[in-house]
Write a protein that holds these residues in place. Structure first.
Motif, short mmCIF file in Angstrom:
data_model
loop_
_atom_site.label_atom_id
_atom_site.label_comp_id
_atom_site.label_asym_id
_atom_site.label_seq_id
_atom_site.Cartn_x
_atom_site.Cartn_y
_atom_site.Cartn_z
N UNK A 174 0.83 -1.21 0.00
CA UNK A 174 0.00 0.00 0.00
C UNK A 174 0.87 1.26 0.00
N UNK A 175 1.90 1.27 0.84
CA UNK A 175 2.80 2.43 0.90
C UNK A 175 3.49 2.63 -0.44
N UNK A 176 4.00 1.53 -1.02
CA UNK A 176 4.67 1.63 -2.31
C UNK A 176 3.73 2.20 -3.37
N UNK A 253 -7.77 0.28 0.17
CA UNK A 253 -6.49 0.95 -0.02
C UNK A 253 -5.63 0.18 -1.03
N UNK A 254 -5.65 -1.15 -0.91
CA UNK A 254 -4.82 -1.97 -1.79
C UNK A 254 -5.30 -1.88 -3.24
N UNK A 255 -6.62 -2.02 -3.44
CA UNK A 255 -7.16 -1.98 -4.80
C UNK A 255 -6.92 -0.62 -5.46
N UNK A 256 -7.27 0.45 -4.77
CA UNK A 256 -7.09 1.79 -5.33
C UNK A 256 -5.61 2.07 -5.57
N UNK A 257 -4.77 1.68 -4.61
CA UNK A 257 -3.34 1.92 -4.76
C UNK A 257 -2.74 1.21 -5.96
N UNK A 258 -3.10 -0.04 -6.15
CA UNK A 258 -2.59 -0.82 -7.29
C UNK A 258 -3.05 -0.20 -8.61
N UNK A 259 -4.31 0.20 -8.68
CA UNK A 259 -4.83 0.81 -9.91
C UNK A 259 -4.16 2.14 -10.22
N UNK A 277 1.23 -11.68 -10.88
CA UNK A 277 1.80 -11.26 -9.59
C UNK A 277 1.72 -9.74 -9.50
N UNK A 278 0.50 -9.23 -9.37
CA UNK A 278 0.30 -7.79 -9.48
C UNK A 278 0.98 -7.02 -8.36
N UNK A 279 1.03 -7.57 -7.15
CA UNK A 279 1.70 -6.87 -6.04
C UNK A 279 3.19 -6.77 -6.29
N UNK A 280 3.78 -7.85 -6.80
CA UNK A 280 5.20 -7.81 -7.13
C UNK A 280 5.47 -6.80 -8.23
N UNK A 285 7.94 -1.67 -9.92
CA UNK A 285 7.84 -0.39 -10.59
C UNK A 285 8.09 0.79 -9.66
N UNK A 286 7.94 0.58 -8.36
CA UNK A 286 8.09 1.69 -7.41
C UNK A 286 9.41 1.66 -6.66
#
Length: 492
Positions: A174-176, A253-259, A277-280, A285-286
C-alpha cells in the motif's frame, strides 16, 4: 461454570488472537491474485465497486454468524447452527449435508491459497515447471499439517506472528503504491462503465461480488472454533465484525493503490507479470526488483498463513458432527496428547493437496481462468447449504428457542438477513451466465443431491429419521436451563 455443552476442547483463544485468526484467513493470497480477476469482471478501474459490495455482503452475513456463534458457541460452526435449528422437521439431514459439503469446499478454498502461493513463487522462480510447482504445493500442505500438530494455545501464538507478517506485507504494498500514485489511472473510468440497464453490467457485477466475497471469506473462521474461544458471547461477534471492518479498509487501499500504479489493461494481458503477480509488479515499478523480491516472500508467508488458519478452523467442522453421531465416528477422536481433531486435519489436508494438483492440470486447459472457475464453484456450493440455510436458521431459532441466551442479537433484525440473502442469491443466480460452459449451478445441485442420497443410506443404517424417530435435543438451551436451576438446600 461452562456456558456450553462439554466438548473436550479447551477455551484458550482470546479476542486479539481470534481477530488475528479471522484476518489472517481473510487476507491471505486472495487480494493479491484476484485484483486482475476483479478488473476483468468489471472491465476497468471501476472494479473497486466489487470490493465495496463484497464488504457489505460480508458485513451483513457476518451479523448472522455473530448472533449464531455467540448463542451456540460450539466447535463446528454452521454444523451446530443447522443441527439446532432444523432438527424439528428434518432430523439430522441439514447438519449431515453441511459436513458433506464442507469436507469438499473448505479444502477447495485452501487449494486456491496454495495455488496462489505457487503462482507468486513463480515471480522469484520464473523457470519453475508445472511438476516442480506441484511438488512445492504438496510440500506446503504437508508443512501446514505438521505445524498444526500441536496444542491450540501454541497455535494461537504462531497465528499472531503470521498475522503480523500479513499486516507488514499489505502495508508495504500500500505504501509503495501511494508513493507513486497516479489519480488519473485509478479514477478514470472507461466510457459507459456503469450501465444499469444492460445485462452485461449485472453479469460483471455478480462476478465481481463473487470474487469480492471470496476474498472476505474467513471472517467466520473462529465460529468453527467456538469450543476453543474464551468468553464466546463477547469475543465471537467482536472478532467477526472487527476483522471485516479492518480488512475492508485494507482491501480498498490496496485496490485503489494498485490501480494508481499499474495500468488496468496490463492486468488483462496474460503475458504481463501484472496479470499473475500484481503486487510484485507494483513493488518492482516503485521500489525496484530487490524490494519486490523481499515483499514477495512476505506475500508467500501471508498465503501460507491463510492456508494454516483455514485448515485450523476447517478441521474442527467434522469433529462435533462425529461426536453427535452425524458423521463417521472416527472424526470425533482427539489427539491423546495435543487435544486436537486428528482425522479432520489429515483428511482436509489430503483433499487440499489433491484439489490443488487437479486444478493446476485440469484448469490449465479451461477457457476461463482456473482460479476464477474455482472461486465460482466454491461460492455456488456454499450458497445452498451454508449461506441461505444459516440465514434461515437465525429466524427458526428465534421462534423455536426464544429463551436461548443470545449475548449478541443482530441489529435491525431481520434487515441484515434479508440483504445477505439477496446478495447470495445474486451470486448463485448469475453463476451460469458469468461462467458459460462451466455449469456451476448444475454441479452444486448435483453435489447436494448426492449428499441427500448418502444421508438416506447412512440414516437407514443408523435407524434415524426418516427411518427412525427424530431426536430433539435443544442441547444449548438445556445446558443453559441446568445452569440457572437453583441449588437444592443442603446440596454442596
Amino acid at each position: 461454570m461452562s456456558d456450553t455443552p462439554t466438548t473436550g476442547l479447551s477455551r484458550k483463544i482470546g479476542l486479539f488472537q481470534a481477530t488475528a485468526i479471522n484476518m489472517s484467513q481473510m487476507c491471505g493470497i486472495g487480494p493479491f491474485v484476484t485484483i486482475p480477476l476483479m478488473v476483468a469482471a468489471f472491465g476497468g478501474p471501476q472494479a473497486v465497486i466489487g470490493w465495496i459490495v463484497g464488504a457489505l455482503l460480508a458485513l451483513v452475513d457476518g451479523l448472522v454468524w455473530a448472533e449464531l456463534g455467540s448463542s451456540l458457541p460450539g466447535s463446528g460452526g454452521t454444523y451446530v447452527y443447522l443441527r439446532e435449528a432444523f432438527q424439528y422437521r428434518t432430523g439430522r439431514l441439514m447438519p449431515f449435508l453441511f459436513v458433506w459439503t464442507a469436507m469438499l469446499f473448505i479444502p477447495l478454498i485452501m487449494s486456491t491459497g496454495v495455488q496462489g502461493m505457487v503462482q507468486y513463487l513463480g515471480y522469484l522462480w520464473p523457470s519453475m515447471t508445472t511438476g516442480q510447482g506441484d511438488v512445492v504445493g504438496i510440500a506446503v500442505v504437508a508443512l501446514v499439517i505438521l505445524l498444526l500438530w500441536r496444542k491450540v494455545e501454541n497455535i494461537g501464538r504462531l497465528t499472531v506472528a503470521m498475522w503480523a507478517v500479513m499486516i507488514l506485507a499489505v502495508t508495504v504494498v500500500i505504501i509503495a503504491a501511494f508513493t507513486h500514485f497516479s489519480p488519473s489511472m485509478a479514477f478514470t473510468w472507461p466510457a459507459h462503465a456503469i450501465q444499469l440497464t444492460h445485462g452485461a453490467f449485472w453479469i460483471g457485477f455478480a462476478s465481481g461480488l463473487t470474487i469480492g466475497i471470496y476474498d472476505y471469506l474467513g471472517y467466520n473462521t473462529t465460529a468453527y472454533m467456538g469450543g476453543e474461544i474464551k468468553d464466546p458471547g463477547r469475543v465471537m461477534p467482536r472478532s467477526i465484525i472487527w476483522a471485516i471492518v479492518a480488512i475492508m479498509g485494507i482491501y480498498l487501499l490496496l485496490q485503489v493503490g494498485v490501480l494508481g500504479v499499474v495500468h488496468w489493461q496490463d492486468m488483462l494481458d496474460p503475458n504481463n507479470v501484472a496479470s499473475r503477480s500484481v503486487a510484485s509488479a507494483v513493488l518492482e515499478r516503485t521500489f525496484g526488483r530487490t524490494t519486490a523480491d523481499v515483499v514477495t516472500v512476505l506475500i508467500l508467508v501471508t498465503a501460507f498463513a491463510s492456508v494454516f488458519t483455514g485448515l485450523l478452523g476447517g478441521s474442527r467442522v467434522p469433529f462435533d458432527a462425529a461426536r453427535d453421531g452425524v458423521f463417521f465416528r472416527s472424526f470425533g477422536k482427539l489427539h491423546p496428547k495435543h487435544n486436537f481433531p486428528v482425522l479432520g486435519l489429515v483428511s482436509m489436508g489430503v483433499v487440499t493437496a489433491a484439489a490443488f494438483v487437479v486444478a493446476r492440470h485440469v484448469g490449465a486447459s479451461a477457457t476461463h481462468p482456473p482460479l476464477g472457475v474455482l472461486i465460482t464453484l466454491l461460492t455456488t456450493v456454499m450458497v445452498i447449504i451454508q449461506a441461505l440455510a444459516q440465514i434461515a436458521a437465525v429466524t427458526v431459532l428465534r421462534r423455536r428457542q426464544p429463551n436461548l441466551a443470545r449475548p449478541y442479537k443482530m441489529i435491525l433484525y431481520p434487515l441484515p438477513s434479508i440483504v445477505a440473502a439477496v446478495g447470495w442469491l445474486a451470486i448463485y443466480g448469475y453463476a451460469d451466465k458469468a461462467n458459460p460452459g462451466v455449469h456451476p449451478i448444475e454441479w452444486s445441485l448435483a453435489w447436494v443431491a448426492l449428499g441427500v442420497a448418502a444421508y438416506l443410506i447412512w440414516s437407514r443404517v443408523e435407524k434415524v429419521w426418516p427411518f427412525g424417530p427424530k431426536e430433539i435435543t435443544e442441547q444449548y438451551l438445556t445446558a443453559q436451563e441446568q445452569q440457572t436451576e437453583p441449588t437444592p438446600a443442603g446440596a454442596r
